[in-house]
Design a protein around this motif. Sequence first.
Motif: not given
Length: 326
Positions: A31-35, A39-42, A63-66, A75-83
């Motif tokens: 889900l995170v990688v797809a988002a 262009g959506v923060i995952g 990180d590797d997949r993005l 195209k650079p991916a949107a950021p990954v955000c940990a909660n």
Amino acid sequence: MPLVDPLARFRDRLSLPLIAAPMFLVSGVELVVAACRNGVIGSFPTVNCRSSEQLDQWLTDIDDRLKEHSDASGKPAAPVCANLIVHRSNARLGQDLQVLLRHRPEMVITSVGSPAPVLKPLRDGGALVFADVASIRHAERAVQAGADGLVLLTAGAGGQTGWLNPFVFVRAVRAFFDGPLVLAGGIADGHALRAAEALGCELAYMGTKFIATRESMVDARYKDMLVASSADDVLLTKAFTGLQTNMLRPSIEAAGLDPDDLPERGAIDIGKDIDVGARENRPKRWKDIWSAGHSVSGVTEVLSVDEMIARTVAEYRMAAARVRLG
């Protein structure tokens, strides 16, 4: 907007001002990688991993997949955000924090407590730190602690929810904070997302609709129930976590319980509630009681993340065009 825009570092990598909400037992690597590649923060809760070692593996894989996607698409991916759950009962907090510092995420959202203990190391590591808050008082405290941004948990959010009307909450916080705000609760489509911006937010959460994507980690029966349900099927109760949560009435009924006669749970044990293993060891009928936000009325079919975000982009542009024409 503040004189210095904290989000400027990645605004040009976003297709929408949107975060795929961090959801317990829902948000995973797929889900995170797809988002992010759309262009959506995952985002995801670190406690979705069974251990800090698995958290390290997840972040490495993401990180590797993005990077592979960015290299192939240009195209650079949107950021990954940990909660990060910062409540004192989270026994893994220190270990998970060290893993995050090694991976240097661009953004971290803290929940269930003050961000103060983790603010300095995360910011020193280059992360923007947003605090998840559900009241004006807690928003004031998070600002005093130095949070870069706030996630405003409002009435209608899925799972653990807020109780304030979003119009009131956003405008009250805007009176004393000019940093980035994220509206959480009730974002069902691109029209609602555009309205959140008009209200004064830089970003918004979308949660329930991401649960019903092919990439989420939940049972297919849960996704089908979301499609079949409407906002009228959402029940606000303390029975399952000790905190106000929005749950699906049909899932409660399917478990053999009466949604209108549920005992309130006693003392809250956040440590057990955020432990994947402990949740899996609960009686089966309790494991199949599922949450949803009021935005469930906008879930009409199970889609891929690609399809869902493409539709949301089209809706967002339509809403923006209507505002311009008006």
